[in-house]
Design a protein around this motif. Structure first.
Motif, PDB file in Angstrom:
ATOM      1  N   HIS A 187       0.865  -1.183   0.000  1.00 11.66           N
ATOM      2  CA  HIS A 187       0.000   0.000   0.000  1.00 11.66           C
ATOM      3  C   HIS A 187       0.901   1.233   0.000  1.00 11.66           C
ATOM      4  O   HIS A 187       1.859   1.292   0.775  1.00 11.66           O
ATOM      5  CB  HIS A 187      -0.903   0.052   1.245  1.00 11.66           C
ATOM      6  CG  HIS A 187      -1.737  -1.168   1.468  1.00 11.66           C
ATOM      7  ND1 HIS A 187      -2.855  -1.450   0.720  1.00 11.66           N
ATOM      8  CD2 HIS A 187      -1.603  -2.176   2.366  1.00 11.66           C
ATOM      9  CE1 HIS A 187      -3.388  -2.591   1.143  1.00 11.66           C
ATOM     10  NE2 HIS A 187      -2.645  -3.047   2.144  1.00 11.66           N
ATOM     11  N   TYR A 189       0.181   5.298   0.414  1.00 13.11           N
ATOM     12  CA  TYR A 189      -0.821   6.335   0.630  1.00 13.11           C
ATOM     13  C   TYR A 189      -0.187   7.718   0.485  1.00 13.11           C
ATOM     14  O   TYR A 189       0.800   8.030   1.147  1.00 13.11           O
ATOM     15  CB  TYR A 189      -1.443   6.206   2.022  1.00 13.11           C
ATOM     16  CG  TYR A 189      -2.232   4.930   2.209  1.00 13.11           C
ATOM     17  CD1 TYR A 189      -3.427   4.731   1.529  1.00 13.11           C
ATOM     18  CD2 TYR A 189      -1.776   3.923   3.057  1.00 13.11           C
ATOM     19  CE1 TYR A 189      -4.150   3.555   1.689  1.00 13.11           C
ATOM     20  CE2 TYR A 189      -2.497   2.752   3.225  1.00 13.11           C
ATOM     21  CZ  TYR A 189      -3.684   2.583   2.539  1.00 13.11           C
ATOM     22  OH  TYR A 189      -4.391   1.418   2.690  1.00 13.11           O
ATOM     23  N   GLU A 218      -4.197  13.645  -8.685  1.00 14.10           N
ATOM     24  CA  GLU A 218      -5.110  12.763  -9.417  1.00 14.10           C
ATOM     25  C   GLU A 218      -4.820  12.756 -10.917  1.00 14.10           C
ATOM     26  O   GLU A 218      -4.948  11.731 -11.587  1.00 14.10           O
ATOM     27  CB  GLU A 218      -6.561  13.182  -9.160  1.00 14.10           C
ATOM     28  CG  GLU A 218      -7.059  12.805  -7.772  1.00 14.10           C
ATOM     29  CD  GLU A 218      -8.464  13.317  -7.503  1.00 14.10           C
ATOM     30  OE1 GLU A 218      -8.906  14.250  -8.227  1.00 14.10           O
ATOM     31  OE2 GLU A 218      -9.113  12.798  -6.573  1.00 14.10           O
ATOM     32  N   LEU A 221      -2.100  10.234 -11.531  1.00 14.59           N
ATOM     33  CA  LEU A 221      -2.219   8.913 -10.924  1.00 14.59           C
ATOM     34  C   LEU A 221      -1.857   7.795 -11.890  1.00 14.59           C
ATOM     35  O   LEU A 221      -1.225   6.803 -11.509  1.00 14.59           O
ATOM     36  CB  LEU A 221      -3.647   8.699 -10.400  1.00 14.59           C
ATOM     37  CG  LEU A 221      -3.935   9.128  -8.959  1.00 14.59           C
ATOM     38  CD1 LEU A 221      -5.378   8.839  -8.597  1.00 14.59           C
ATOM     39  CD2 LEU A 221      -2.986   8.458  -7.977  1.00 14.59           C
ATOM     40  N   ARG A 225       0.977   5.164 -10.930  1.00  9.20           N
ATOM     41  CA  ARG A 225       0.598   3.760 -10.734  1.00  9.20           C
ATOM     42  C   ARG A 225       1.292   2.819 -11.709  1.00  9.20           C
ATOM     43  O   ARG A 225       1.225   1.600 -11.539  1.00  9.20           O
ATOM     44  CB  ARG A 225      -0.921   3.620 -10.838  1.00  9.20           C
ATOM     45  CG  ARG A 225      -1.644   4.128  -9.595  1.00  9.20           C
ATOM     46  CD  ARG A 225      -3.140   4.077  -9.745  1.00  9.20           C
ATOM     47  NE  ARG A 225      -3.818   4.495  -8.512  1.00  9.20           N
ATOM     48  CZ  ARG A 225      -5.090   4.850  -8.447  1.00  9.20           C
ATOM     49  NH1 ARG A 225      -5.848   4.867  -9.548  1.00  9.20           N
ATOM     50  NH2 ARG A 225      -5.617   5.216  -7.292  1.00  9.20           N
ATOM     51  N   ASN A 230      -0.455   0.162  -6.319  1.00 10.82           N
ATOM     52  CA  ASN A 230      -1.282   0.201  -5.116  1.00 10.82           C
ATOM     53  C   ASN A 230      -1.287   1.568  -4.444  1.00 10.82           C
ATOM     54  O   ASN A 230      -1.588   1.675  -3.261  1.00 10.82           O
ATOM     55  CB  ASN A 230      -0.787  -0.868  -4.127  1.00 10.82           C
ATOM     56  CG  ASN A 230      -0.796  -2.258  -4.727  1.00 10.82           C
ATOM     57  OD1 ASN A 230      -1.753  -2.637  -5.383  1.00 10.82           O
ATOM     58  ND2 ASN A 230       0.268  -2.995  -4.518  1.00 10.82           N
ATOM     59  N   VAL A 232      -2.733   5.155  -3.582  1.00 14.68           N
ATOM     60  CA  VAL A 232      -4.021   5.855  -3.492  1.00 14.68           C
ATOM     61  C   VAL A 232      -3.844   7.139  -2.718  1.00 14.68           C
ATOM     62  O   VAL A 232      -2.863   7.313  -1.974  1.00 14.68           O
ATOM     63  CB  VAL A 232      -5.111   4.985  -2.813  1.00 14.68           C
ATOM     64  CG1 VAL A 232      -5.394   3.721  -3.594  1.00 14.68           C
ATOM     65  CG2 VAL A 232      -4.713   4.661  -1.383  1.00 14.68           C
ATOM     66  N   ARG A 234      -5.356   9.672   0.179  1.00 17.41           N
ATOM     67  CA  ARG A 234      -6.302   9.665   1.312  1.00 17.41           C
ATOM     68  C   ARG A 234      -6.181  10.946   2.120  1.00 17.41           C
ATOM     69  O   ARG A 234      -5.234  11.683   1.984  1.00 17.41           O
ATOM     70  CB  ARG A 234      -6.067   8.441   2.201  1.00 17.41           C
ATOM     71  CG  ARG A 234      -4.789   8.452   3.010  1.00 17.41           C
ATOM     72  CD  ARG A 234      -4.703   7.244   3.929  1.00 17.41           C
ATOM     73  NE  ARG A 234      -3.449   7.275   4.683  1.00 17.41           N
ATOM     74  CZ  ARG A 234      -3.041   6.269   5.439  1.00 17.41           C
ATOM     75  NH1 ARG A 234      -3.757   5.162   5.500  1.00 17.41           N
ATOM     76  NH2 ARG A 234      -1.900   6.350   6.105  1.00 17.41           N
TER      77      ARG A 234
END
Length: 234
Positions: A187, A189, A218, A221, A225, A230, A232, A234
């Motif tokens: 992950h 973040y 965004e 992204l 990626r 993975n 993201v 937040r």
């Protein structure tokens, strides 16, 4: 353990589990945007080891996990002893770390004492000391993340995450450099930046500089990626 603070009950600090959070005093970093600035200096603790043990024994059957945060927990000379005590009570253990002491992470993993680890990746290699202070070494952080990646591959019940705060002065090129420098992690973040309540006077200008917006991240992204599928926000 030099424990400076305690949150008795949290639904936010350990994903999916009700936890108690211990905050350790002392940190080897001096991030200009630190939100726990009072924990940086190695002052005397306010909760002794025996009090911490008694508290945890009383939480059996109520909480499911314990989070050890800071400051920087890996600086504590008796961290392993404390984690062993927690695990023997039946709790899952999450370690929050800046990743600067991979030898400590390695020892804890070797003894299968950790259930979850969160590592902060602050900046690309060439800007690490600019962001965290003169004790920063991105290579050590990368080593810690590699250890976690290797361990998780053979221990499916273990989880880890990398966290990056969209601090002022970090740009799109910095993010791209960071995600390219690490193995694919479980992950990753990317976190929104919040202006800290307490800061050094000579950092006032820097903490108020513009930072990347979620919308800007965004837009990139897809590219990020390609290296970290993975990742993201937040």
């Amino acid at each position: 353990m030099n424990i400076a603070g305690l949150e008795a009950c949290s639904l936010l600090d350990y994903p999916g589990l009700l936890s108690s959070v211990f905050f350790c005093q002392g940190c080897n970093y001096d991030c200009f945007y630190c939100h726990n600035r009072a924990l940086i200096e190695p002052k005397s603790c306010i909760t002794d080891y025996q009090e911490a043990q008694t508290f945890l024994q009383q939480r059996k059957g109520f909480i499911q996990a314990v989070v050890i945060s800071g400051g920087e927990p890996s600086l504590q000379h008796d961290l392993m002893e404390f984690v062993e005590f927690i695990r023997n009570l039946g709790f899952a253990v999450k370690l929050d770390t800046n990743g600067s002491r991979p030898q400590v992470v390695s020892k804890l993993l070797e003894h299968d004492l950790l259930s979850y680890v969160a590592v902060d990746v602050k900046a690309p290699c060439e800007r690490y000391q600019e962001i965290v202070g003169d004790k920063g070494d991105e290579i050590l952080v990368r080593t810690s993340v590699s250890l976690l990646t290797e361990y998780q591959a053979s221990h499916p019940g273990f989880s880890y995450e990398v966290r990056t705060t969209l601090a002022p002065t970090l740009g799109q090129e910095d993010l791209l450099c960071m995600v390219q420098s690490y193995p694919v992690v479980q992950h990753w973040y990317v976190q929104k930046y919040r202006i800290p309540k307490h800061f050094k006077a000579n950092d006032e200008k820097r903490i108020n500089l513009p930072q990347l917006s979620v919308g800007e991240v965004e837009k990139s992204l897809g590219l990020l990626r390609m290296y970290q599928p993975n990742l993201v926000i937040r």
